[in-house]
Design a protein around this motif. Structure first.
Motif, PDB file in Angstrom:
ATOM      1  N   SER A  35       0.815  -1.208   0.000  1.00 54.77           N
ATOM      2  CA  SER A  35       0.000   0.000   0.000  1.00 54.77           C
ATOM      3  C   SER A  35       0.850   1.260   0.000  1.00 54.77           C
ATOM      4  O   SER A  35       1.974   1.266   0.487  1.00 54.77           O
ATOM      5  CB  SER A  35      -0.904  -0.007   1.236  1.00 54.77           C
ATOM      6  OG  SER A  35      -1.561   1.208   1.395  1.00 54.77           O
ATOM      7  N   ASP A  36       0.265   2.333  -0.501  1.00 56.18           N
ATOM      8  CA  ASP A  36       0.898   3.644  -0.407  1.00 56.18           C
ATOM      9  C   ASP A  36       0.835   4.172   1.021  1.00 56.18           C
ATOM     10  O   ASP A  36       1.594   5.050   1.395  1.00 56.18           O
ATOM     11  CB  ASP A  36       0.207   4.635  -1.337  1.00 56.18           C
ATOM     12  CG  ASP A  36       0.381   4.267  -2.801  1.00 56.18           C
ATOM     13  OD1 ASP A  36       1.345   3.545  -3.125  1.00 56.18           O
ATOM     14  OD2 ASP A  36      -0.456   4.702  -3.620  1.00 56.18           O
ATOM     15  N   TYR A  37      -0.105   3.666   1.804  1.00 58.79           N
ATOM     16  CA  TYR A  37      -0.292   4.104   3.183  1.00 58.79           C
ATOM     17  C   TYR A  37       0.567   3.308   4.168  1.00 58.79           C
ATOM     18  O   TYR A  37       0.487   3.513   5.364  1.00 58.79           O
ATOM     19  CB  TYR A  37      -1.760   3.956   3.597  1.00 58.79           C
ATOM     20  CG  TYR A  37      -2.709   4.675   2.687  1.00 58.79           C
ATOM     21  CD1 TYR A  37      -2.830   6.062   2.739  1.00 58.79           C
ATOM     22  CD2 TYR A  37      -3.480   3.987   1.766  1.00 58.79           C
ATOM     23  CE1 TYR A  37      -3.699   6.734   1.894  1.00 58.79           C
ATOM     24  CE2 TYR A  37      -4.353   4.644   0.927  1.00 58.79           C
ATOM     25  CZ  TYR A  37      -4.456   6.020   1.001  1.00 58.79           C
ATOM     26  OH  TYR A  37      -5.316   6.675   0.166  1.00 58.79           O
ATOM     27  N   GLU A  41      -2.517  -3.717   1.205  1.00 62.83           N
ATOM     28  CA  GLU A  41      -3.933  -3.527   0.895  1.00 62.83           C
ATOM     29  C   GLU A  41      -4.469  -4.822   0.344  1.00 62.83           C
ATOM     30  O   GLU A  41      -3.875  -5.412  -0.555  1.00 62.83           O
ATOM     31  CB  GLU A  41      -4.129  -2.435  -0.158  1.00 62.83           C
ATOM     32  CG  GLU A  41      -3.932  -1.050   0.342  1.00 62.83           C
ATOM     33  CD  GLU A  41      -4.180  -0.002  -0.739  1.00 62.83           C
ATOM     34  OE1 GLU A  41      -4.413  -0.373  -1.909  1.00 62.83           O
ATOM     35  OE2 GLU A  41      -4.123   1.172  -0.399  1.00 62.83           O
ATOM     36  N   ASN A  62      -6.651  -2.036   4.569  1.00 64.64           N
ATOM     37  CA  ASN A  62      -5.223  -1.819   4.794  1.00 64.64           C
ATOM     38  C   ASN A  62      -4.812  -2.620   6.012  1.00 64.64           C
ATOM     39  O   ASN A  62      -5.361  -2.441   7.093  1.00 64.64           O
ATOM     40  CB  ASN A  62      -4.936  -0.335   5.008  1.00 64.64           C
ATOM     41  CG  ASN A  62      -3.456  -0.061   5.109  1.00 64.64           C
ATOM     42  OD1 ASN A  62      -2.770  -0.617   5.948  1.00 64.64           O
ATOM     43  ND2 ASN A  62      -2.977   0.813   4.268  1.00 64.64           N
ATOM     44  N   SER A  64      -1.765  -3.303   8.443  1.00 61.85           N
ATOM     45  CA  SER A  64      -0.434  -2.845   8.836  1.00 61.85           C
ATOM     46  C   SER A  64      -0.100  -3.425  10.211  1.00 61.85           C
ATOM     47  O   SER A  64      -0.981  -3.652  11.035  1.00 61.85           O
ATOM     48  CB  SER A  64      -0.361  -1.318   8.861  1.00 61.85           C
ATOM     49  OG  SER A  64      -1.316  -0.789   9.741  1.00 61.85           O
TER      50      SER A  64
END
Length: 162
Positions: A35-37, A41, A62, A64
């Motif tokens: 993911s970009d976050y 994802e 997401n 994490s």
């Protein structure tokens, strides 16, 4: 829109959890990637229908992780809902549609009185449509969360919801 974030305390390292979730992509009808976050994802691999052009999944989850102690025995797993472009398109289309239909309905009511009350049906249908999209998105996120919990149970990882 409600914030669907779930947190878990896990008795395993963050790297192992990330590796397990990443290895499950492609199985159990989930797809995804990094993911970009931060984190990974994941989203449903199957859908009932598809549009052209395909704007991607309705919602994503997401995943994490972070170690909570120095020796890497305990970690924290955070599952957070991310709205996809498809969800945003449906949401804003519905908001604009309801706004315009409401303006037309109010105009008709002021001009003709309650003889034209049927114009209030269109904004109501728009709101019902938005609630249906939100329900489908919530069900998809719940399904993805259950899939992650099932994977942790399969791998015999002890976890506790926070």
């Amino acid at each position: 829109m409600n914030d669907q974030t779930k947190e878990y305390k896990i008795n395993d390292s963050a790297n192992r959890i990330t590796e397990i979730i990443h290895s499950e992509i492609g199985r159990n009808n989930i797809a995804g990637g990094f993911s970009d976050y931060g984190g990974i994802e994941i989203y449903g691999n199957l859908s009932f229908f598809a549009f052209t052009p395909n704007l991607g999944p309705l919602v994503k989850l997401n995943v994490s992780t972070a170690n909570t102690n120095e020796n890497g025995i305990e970690s924290k797993l955070i599952l957070k809902r991310i709205n996809g472009i498809t969800y945003k398109m449906h949401f804003w289309f519905t908001i604009i549609f309801v706004g315009l239909a409401l303006i037309i309905a109010v105009y008709q009511l002021t001009e003709y009185g309650f003889d034209k009350a049927e114009f209030l049906i269109m904004p109501a249908f728009g709101m019902i449509y938005l609630l249906i999209v939100e329900l489908i998105a919530g069900l998809k996120v719940s399904s993805l969360i259950k899939t992650v919990e099932k994977v942790m149970m399969t791998e015999k990882i002890k976890y506790k919801k926070l």
